[in-house]
Design an enzyme around this catalytic site. Sequence first.
Site, PDB file in Angstrom:
ATOM      1  N   GLU A  17      83.520  40.743  61.266  1.00  0.00           N
ATOM      2  CA  GLU A  17      82.604  40.206  60.236  1.00  0.00           C
ATOM      3  C   GLU A  17      81.433  41.157  59.993  1.00  0.00           C
ATOM      4  O   GLU A  17      80.973  41.321  58.865  1.00  0.00           O
ATOM      5  CB  GLU A  17      82.115  38.824  60.670  1.00  0.00           C
ATOM      6  CG  GLU A  17      83.240  37.779  60.659  1.00  0.00           C
ATOM      7  CD  GLU A  17      82.783  36.425  61.142  1.00  0.00           C
ATOM      8  OE1 GLU A  17      82.282  36.316  62.281  1.00  0.00           O
ATOM      9  OE2 GLU A  17      82.942  35.456  60.395  1.00  0.00           O
ATOM     10  N   GLY A  54      83.348  38.307  65.258  1.00  0.00           N
ATOM     11  CA  GLY A  54      82.067  38.663  64.627  1.00  0.00           C
ATOM     12  C   GLY A  54      81.930  40.164  64.454  1.00  0.00           C
ATOM     13  O   GLY A  54      81.184  40.628  63.601  1.00  0.00           O
ATOM     14  N   ALA A  90      80.835  38.110  68.658  1.00  0.00           N
ATOM     15  CA  ALA A  90      79.700  37.431  69.281  1.00  0.00           C
ATOM     16  C   ALA A  90      79.959  37.336  70.781  1.00  0.00           C
ATOM     17  O   ALA A  90      81.115  37.214  71.217  1.00  0.00           O
ATOM     18  CB  ALA A  90      79.547  36.043  68.690  1.00  0.00           C
ATOM     19  N   GLU A 142      89.210  34.016  66.716  1.00  0.00           N
ATOM     20  CA  GLU A 142      88.476  32.820  67.131  1.00  0.00           C
ATOM     21  C   GLU A 142      89.369  31.632  67.457  1.00  0.00           C
ATOM     22  O   GLU A 142      89.133  30.909  68.416  1.00  0.00           O
ATOM     23  CB  GLU A 142      87.475  32.416  66.032  1.00  0.00           C
ATOM     24  CG  GLU A 142      86.249  33.320  65.937  1.00  0.00           C
ATOM     25  CD  GLU A 142      86.463  34.545  65.076  1.00  0.00           C
ATOM     26  OE1 GLU A 142      87.615  34.901  64.799  1.00  0.00           O
ATOM     27  OE2 GLU A 142      85.451  35.181  64.712  1.00  0.00           O
TER      28      GLU A 142
HETATM   29  C1  COO Z   1      88.292  41.877  74.546  1.00  0.00           C
HETATM   30  C2  COO Z   1      88.931  43.045  73.815  1.00  0.00           C
HETATM   31  C3  COO Z   1      90.390  42.832  73.444  1.00  0.00           C
HETATM   32  C4  COO Z   1      88.811  44.300  74.711  1.00  0.00           C
HETATM   33  O1  COO Z   1      89.788  44.271  75.731  1.00  0.00           O
HETATM   34  P1  COO Z   1      89.647  45.331  76.931  1.00  0.00           P
HETATM   35  O2  COO Z   1      90.816  45.114  77.846  1.00  0.00           O
HETATM   36  O3  COO Z   1      89.347  46.690  76.415  1.00  0.00           O
HETATM   37  O4  COO Z   1      88.322  44.886  77.675  1.00  0.00           O
HETATM   38  P2  COO Z   1      88.106  43.614  78.604  1.00  0.00           P
HETATM   39  O5  COO Z   1      88.827  42.450  78.067  1.00  0.00           O
HETATM   40  O6  COO Z   1      88.349  44.012  80.028  1.00  0.00           O
HETATM   41  O7  COO Z   1      86.560  43.375  78.369  1.00  0.00           O
HETATM   42  C5  COO Z   1      85.622  44.304  78.913  1.00  0.00           C
HETATM   43  C6  COO Z   1      84.357  43.522  79.197  1.00  0.00           C
HETATM   44  O8  COO Z   1      83.791  43.111  77.950  1.00  0.00           O
HETATM   45  C7  COO Z   1      84.612  42.245  79.995  1.00  0.00           C
HETATM   46  O9  COO Z   1      83.460  42.012  80.773  1.00  0.00           O
HETATM   47  P3  COO Z   1      83.566  42.022  82.378  1.00  0.00           P
HETATM   48  O10 COO Z   1      84.661  41.047  82.737  1.00  0.00           O
HETATM   49  O11 COO Z   1      82.217  41.629  82.840  1.00  0.00           O
HETATM   50  O12 COO Z   1      83.942  43.443  82.708  1.00  0.00           O
HETATM   51  C8  COO Z   1      84.696  41.202  78.929  1.00  0.00           C
HETATM   52  O13 COO Z   1      84.332  39.925  79.369  1.00  0.00           O
HETATM   53  C9  COO Z   1      83.635  41.711  77.968  1.00  0.00           C
HETATM   54  N1  COO Z   1      83.817  41.204  76.606  1.00  0.00           N
HETATM   55  C10 COO Z   1      84.727  41.601  75.723  1.00  0.00           C
HETATM   56  N2  COO Z   1      84.591  40.906  74.573  1.00  0.00           N
HETATM   57  C11 COO Z   1      83.550  40.048  74.779  1.00  0.00           C
HETATM   58  C12 COO Z   1      83.064  40.233  76.077  1.00  0.00           C
HETATM   59  N3  COO Z   1      82.028  39.532  76.614  1.00  0.00           N
HETATM   60  C13 COO Z   1      81.479  38.586  75.787  1.00  0.00           C
HETATM   61  N4  COO Z   1      81.891  38.352  74.514  1.00  0.00           N
HETATM   62  C14 COO Z   1      82.920  39.063  73.974  1.00  0.00           C
HETATM   63  N5  COO Z   1      83.273  38.827  72.698  1.00  0.00           N
HETATM   64  O14 COO Z   1      88.596  41.683  75.787  1.00  0.00           O
HETATM   65  C15 COO Z   1      88.448  40.562  73.853  1.00  0.00           C
HETATM   66  O15 COO Z   1      89.504  40.036  73.591  1.00  0.00           O
HETATM   67  N6  COO Z   1      87.260  40.048  73.593  1.00  0.00           N
HETATM   68  C16 COO Z   1      87.101  38.803  72.922  1.00  0.00           C
HETATM   69  C17 COO Z   1      87.305  38.983  71.430  1.00  0.00           C
HETATM   70  C18 COO Z   1      86.961  37.717  70.716  1.00  0.00           C
HETATM   71  O16 COO Z   1      87.538  36.682  70.929  1.00  0.00           O
HETATM   72  N7  COO Z   1      85.955  37.819  69.830  1.00  0.00           N
HETATM   73  C19 COO Z   1      85.508  36.684  69.057  1.00  0.00           C
HETATM   74  C20 COO Z   1      84.352  36.037  69.735  1.00  0.00           C
HETATM   75  S1  COO Z   1      83.764  34.656  68.807  1.00  0.00           S
HETATM   76  C21 COO Z   1      82.895  35.381  67.521  1.00  0.00           C
HETATM   77  O17 COO Z   1      82.862  36.598  67.374  1.00  0.00           O
HETATM   78  C22 COO Z   1      82.186  34.456  66.654  1.00  0.00           C
HETATM   79  C23 COO Z   1      81.286  34.895  65.717  1.00  0.00           C
HETATM   80  C24 COO Z   1      80.546  33.930  64.899  1.00  0.00           C
HETATM   81  C25 COO Z   1      88.133  43.176  72.572  1.00  0.00           C
END
Ligand code: COO
Length: 252
Positions: free
Chosen positions: A113, A110, A64, A133
Amino acid sequence: MSNIHLEICDSVAKLTLDRPAKRNALTPAMLETLEAHLATLESSRTVRVVTLSGAGDKAFCAGADIKAWGALDALGMWNEWIPRGQRVFSRLANLRQPVIALINGYAFGGGLELALACDIRIAASTASFAMPEVKIAAVPGWSGTARLAKIIGIARAKMMILTGDPIDVKTALAWGLVTKACSPDRLSNAADELIATISSNAPIAVQISKQLLDAGSAPLESIAGALSAYTDDGQEGVQSFSERRKPDYKGS
Ligand code: COO
């Protein structure tokens, strides 16, 4: 329509999450688009297999959109954001047609999921899987706790969800989270054979079998068997066997 595309070619429908700059993270608009595409697929009598992919070479889906839900208040999470994702993922899981997730990279939160709401998961060797999460003081919300435990077992699901740490494709294969792994450049071909095989089978029988498997209820098999045998395809199946020829199923 937002960053989720639907292409239908003959009996195969391809859904693509197309927001690679943000690792295909799901916004509210994307959930709405996905739901509209699912409504199209629910009413199709010609689509026999659906695939779901993430654009780019880094992520299937990073979950998400954290910035989107981070802006919500508690009530917005409780009665809008979480139920909307659960509803859309449930429609995906309950599609009549089998859905194959092609996982080319991160399937996190998500995003995992979403892959769990598909029937079959094929992954590139570069893919990884996590429910991170708890690392951002959140909890899984789109039915992953139930689906993950059902697929890999409660103990492994607890390890993934309570640590938030990723697992690699080798572990995902060993745990049955994915059924096949291949090099990144072979991912779509790896699905082609599976798509061709399922598409060539009697579509009503395939779709009823998916529903039987998901219902986990043997008594339904007799009703399902009767319905399947009562179709034109059911007659064609028996006829083609006795005439030693390839069946030609019409989905009727
Ligand atoms: C992620 C990742 C580990 C990918 O890592 P990378 O190093 O390949 O990419 P970045 O971390 O540099 O992310 C690229 C880009 O995508 C960046 O945006 P900018 O700073 O504007 O360049 C990140 O902010 C963006 N990004 C990545 N994932 C997200 C996101 N924006 C918004 N939302 C999300 N999810 O970096 C990583 O760890 N992402 C978070 C994974 C996470 O915690 N997911 C769970 C979210 S809560 C949920 O899903 C609940 C559902 C009910 C993947």
